[in-house]
Scaffold this motif. Structure first.
Motif: not given
Length: 557
Positions: A50, A53-54, A46, A27-28, A24-25
């Motif tokens: 996010g 990605g998670f 993001g 992509p941000f 999750f982090t």
């Protein structure tokens, strides 16, 4: 044929959540760099990437759980892991040094545990199982310990180590005339080895039901004494890290604390005197807080410490918030060290550490506390019983060594005064010459270093004492010596002195240097090295002839 085991199902949840958080982090982070530095895309991306990605991270974590397997075979402990890149490890039981079980607060509530398997090689734990059930952790610890014991005394060198000879940098042919060292004799055998085999139905020994045999438990008074007389440098490192991340808040606290004593109202507004007061108050605050953190950490780490015997293994448990339990095969112990500091010596207390070749969590490169703190006389008796060493009669370095320390510390003091003078040239610092007061501590510092050095060449063991702030007295059986060398600096060569460095499989760690006999006469140093080399070969021959010998007594109390 044994069936491979998986981790506890709850570990799938923790691995998936950890992977999802990372997924999750990322992509941000990438979107922030792309939009902020390279002006590509929008930060709103993001919010869409996010969750993707998670999902990817969580999926990878679940796949890792299903691909992680472990198995106890006849000769090895096998661990297989990896999703994209597969890694399979076969850990021979004879190489396993320690099996530790660790439980945090949440893990204890859920009856989960982390198992760490340590071997003699490498700087990391060989295998970590996060998480298994508490009963499964106890089963693994019990079965690995039993299978390790069934392999016999692996302390007898085999394979490439069987022909290992202690090395010296200076070859000698004999001892100094008029100062003979004792002739070697056979190593004293420790406690008897149990012939009763353990069965799979036997539950893991528990201190609460009287098994294993309790050898030592840390009383509340001793725990408090140990906490208040131990200063851990790691506490200072932790404070520096906190100061780095919360510097503004820390500076405000220091300014508020210094104002009542004349410190500056603001960091940018002050006089030389007020800044000096701020610096002094900051140092005092740092020492007090570091000491408080050290006391709390030591108390929580060694709360409920108990050491016991299960067959030919030492077993221990300790910890308040995070609970540790582990086993140390007596045959894996490399050396034994008694430690104390000036405060502990003043109240006649000391600690006892056993050192193995393994590495693992919360160890000092393979060093584990057998007795954190007890009366000095009792600890030295423990050390003698554990190693079967005769009471040592220490030999001190020659007085020339004390003069060497006097000169060395005088040079350090002169450099300190020179720095104070240089600082006075570029700052309002006055009376720089007051720094010369450090010369007053040079003579006692040189004397204290000298009087705490000593060595003893015994029949079966070499005993080395060194250190003032943390004095260490190490007992090394000759059969555990890996290398022994004479090392001389340019200054030692001019004075005819040498230092004898004794390496075991556990000697060189980040916290402790190899046991060293410092600054003895060259002829004596050569004699010690030559004698240790000869007795190493004698001890190895005797241990090969009698494979049932145990070098360390499990009944040392």
């Amino acid at each position: 044929m044994n069936t491979p085991h998986h981790l506890h199902p709850l570990s799938a949840v923790t691995i998936a959540l950890r992977g999802g958080f990372i997924g999750f982090t990322i992509p941000f982070f990438l979107v922030s760099i792309a939009s902020g530095i390279f002006d590509i895309g929008s930060p709103a991306w993001g919010l869409y990437l996010g969750p993707v990605g998670f999902a990817i991270g969580a999926g990878y974590g679940i796949a890792y759980y299903y691909r992680f397997e472990y198995e106890l075979t006849e000769n090895t402990f096998d661990v297989s892991s990896g999703v994209v890149s597969r890694r399979s490890r076969e850990i021979p039981y004879r190489r396993i040094q320690n099996v530790d079980v660790r439980q945090g607060v949440l893990a204890r509530l859920l009856n989960l545990a982390t198992v760490s398997v340590e071997t003699a090689g490498g700087g990391d734990t060989e295998a970590t199982l996060s998480f298994v059930s508490e009963s499964e952790a106890n089963r693994l610890q019990r079965d690995i310990r039993r299978r390790t014991a069934d392999r016999g005394d692996s302390s007898i060198p085999t394979g490439p180590e069987s022909g290992r000879v202690a090395k010296t940098t200076t070859e000698v042919s004999g001892l100094r005339a008029g100062d003979p060292l004792p002739e070697p004799r056979s190593a004293h055998v420790g406690g008897p080895r149990s012939s009763e085999g353990a069965s799979d139905e036997v539950s893991e020994p528990s201190f609460d039901d009287g098994t294993p045999d309790l050898l030592f438990d840390l009383k509340p008074r001793e725990l408090l004494l140990y906490s208040f007389t131990t200063l851990r440098p790691a506490a200072a490192a932790g404070l520096f890290a906190l100061f780095f991340f919360f510097s503004e808040s820390a500076i405000d606290i220091l300014l508020t604390t210094a104002r009542p004593f004349g410190g500056p109202a603001e960091l940018t507004e002050g006089t030389t005197t007020s800044y000096g007061i701020l610096g002094l108050v900051s140092i005092i605050n740092g020492i007090v807080v570091t000491y408080a953190v050290s006391v709390a950490y030591t108390f929580a780490t060694y709360y409920g410490f108990r050491l016991g015997r299960a067959d030919e293994d030492f077993v221990y448990e300790r910890g308040l918030l995070q609970r540790y339990s582990g086993s140390i095969p007596a045959e894996k112990v490399q050396s034994v060290t008694v430690t104390d500091n000036p405060v502990q010596r003043a109240i006649e207390y000391a600690g006892l550490w056993v050192e193995t070749a393994g590495y693992g969590p919360d160890t000092s490169g393979g060093s584990k506390s057998a007795v954190p703190l007890a009366r000095s006389r009792r600890v030295y008796t423990f050390a003698e019983n554990l190693t079967n060493v005769e009471t040592p009669r220490f030999t001190s370095p020659p007085p020339l060594a004390r003069r060497r320390y006097l000169v060395r510390y005088s040079i350090v003091a002169a450099v300190f005064v020179a720095l104070a003078f240089g600082l006075s040239l570029v700052s309002p610092l006055e009376r720089w010459y007051l720094a010369a007061i450090v010369f007053g501590v040079v003579p006692p510092a040189a004397h204290l270093k000298y009087v705490h050095l000593g060595y003893y060449v015994g029949d079966d063991h070499l005993v080395i004492r060194r250190g003032f702030w943390r004095r260490r007295t190490t007992v090394i059986p000759y059969y555990r010596v890996q290398t022994i060398s004479n090392r001389r600096s340019i200054f030692q060569r001019r004075l005819g002195l040498t230092s004898v460095v004794v390496d075991t499989a556990s000697s060189r760690t980040f916290a402790w240097a190899a046991p060293t006999i410092y600054d003895i006469e060259l002829e004596n140093g050569r004699a010690v090295a030559s004698t240790a080399r000869e007795r190493l070969q004698t001890a190895l021959s005797e241990r090969r002839a009698n494979e049932d010998e145990a070098g360390f007594s499990v009944d040392f109390t």
